[in-house]
Design an enzyme around this catalytic site. Sequence first.
Site, short mmCIF file in Angstrom:
data_model
loop_
_atom_site.label_atom_id
_atom_site.label_comp_id
_atom_site.label_asym_id
_atom_site.label_seq_id
_atom_site.Cartn_x
_atom_site.Cartn_y
_atom_site.Cartn_z
N ARG A 236 0.86 -1.18 0.00
CA ARG A 236 0.00 0.00 0.00
C ARG A 236 0.90 1.23 0.00
O ARG A 236 1.85 1.32 0.78
CB ARG A 236 -0.90 0.03 1.24
CG ARG A 236 -2.06 -0.96 1.20
CD ARG A 236 -3.10 -0.64 0.13
NE ARG A 236 -4.21 -1.57 0.08
CZ ARG A 236 -4.24 -2.68 -0.68
NH1 ARG A 236 -3.23 -2.99 -1.46
NH2 ARG A 236 -5.31 -3.45 -0.67
N GLU A 265 -3.43 7.04 -4.46
CA GLU A 265 -3.99 6.28 -5.56
C GLU A 265 -5.47 6.60 -5.78
O GLU A 265 -6.21 6.70 -4.79
CB GLU A 265 -3.85 4.79 -5.17
CG GLU A 265 -3.67 3.89 -6.32
CD GLU A 265 -3.33 2.48 -5.86
OE1 GLU A 265 -2.34 2.29 -5.14
OE2 GLU A 265 -4.09 1.58 -6.23
N HIS A 283 -1.00 -0.79 -10.10
CA HIS A 283 -1.55 -1.68 -9.06
C HIS A 283 -2.02 -3.01 -9.66
O HIS A 283 -3.22 -3.33 -9.64
CB HIS A 283 -2.70 -0.99 -8.30
CG HIS A 283 -2.93 -1.58 -6.93
ND1 HIS A 283 -3.44 -0.87 -5.88
CD2 HIS A 283 -2.72 -2.84 -6.45
CE1 HIS A 283 -3.55 -1.65 -4.81
NE2 HIS A 283 -3.12 -2.86 -5.15
C1 DGY Z 1 -5.00 -6.58 -2.62
O1 DGY Z 1 -5.67 -7.60 -2.85
O2 DGY Z 1 -5.05 -6.00 -1.54
C2 DGY Z 1 -4.12 -6.09 -3.71
O3 DGY Z 1 -3.55 -4.89 -3.41
C3 DGY Z 1 -4.84 -6.01 -5.02
O4 DGY Z 1 -5.21 -7.20 -5.50
#
Ligand code: DGY
Length: 316
Positions: A236, A265, A283
């Site tokens: 993240r 984002e 992402h």
């Molecule tokens: C998640 O699943 O948290 C990823 O960042 C995206 O698939």
Amino acid sequence: MKVYITRKLPEIAEKHLKANKLDVSSFKYDRAISKKELIKNAKDADALITLLSDKIDKEIIDNLPKCKVIANYAVGYNNIDTVYAKSKNIVVTNTPDILTDSTADLAMAILLTCSRRIIEGETYVRAGKFDGWKPNLLLGYEFRNKTFGIIGAGRIGQATAVRAKAFGMKIIYYNRSQKENFEKEQNAKKVSLNQLLKTSDFISVHLPLTPQTFHLLNKENLKLLKKNAIIINTARGEVVDENELIKLLKTNKIYAAGFDVYENEPAINKELLKLKNVLVLPHIGSATIEARNAMAKLVADNVISVLKHKKGVTPV
Ligand code: DGY
């Protein structure tokens, strides 16, 4: 019972839900749903399937009077006010495990791309600049004998370390708890965050976003990075203070950085796009056919399980 999905998913999700006699509808446009649209469309839903880009806050939860489950189509669930959902007897679920390999694969792909300057090389060839082999054209760093620092040794962090180990790297990790099996299997060593930043050649971020991990990497500790360091983030964006990292990249205080996630984002800091020592991806950690289909099946299983048995398969 009604299930509302905030964006079209691989078709296995709807098929599976419908096979279990659920009345399924999904947002019909190929864009993120707005808060207003979500509240209007999901108001009588018994179950809601969300994406990591849907911010499910108190206001939304208050407008879902019949909702019994919020099934997030992601392993991360920082987009959901889980405490408030729980107070309303709503089960929140996520999709762990099944996207571990795809995300770990991407982490290594990003690292190789940065260390071997693959984008620069590709751009160079396409620009018609390649006029033959040269002794010092686009020199990068190899993997063998480098120190690989994992920040967050959960499922994805460990899977990334397994790959790094196979490339001949030495593994160190920063994590709240000690991971004894991981240490044994990968010959990994637990270190402090500062020690990891000071000694790693490559650093991979794998922590969930929580109030405790927000800007865990910040102005003070990012300065500890080595000049040849490459840092990548597939977790993240908010875990790293992006502006401080950009300052280091701009002044070549570190070698490179690879981003699959961003602090604000989907907005991307324009400064990042100007830098050559940066790789930017949209992402796509879990963006494999295998992972996304498995996530679609699991998200549906979670809804079915809560609606039938009041228990999620993978509750958070
Ligand atoms: C998640 O699943 O948290 C990823 O960042 C995206 O698939």
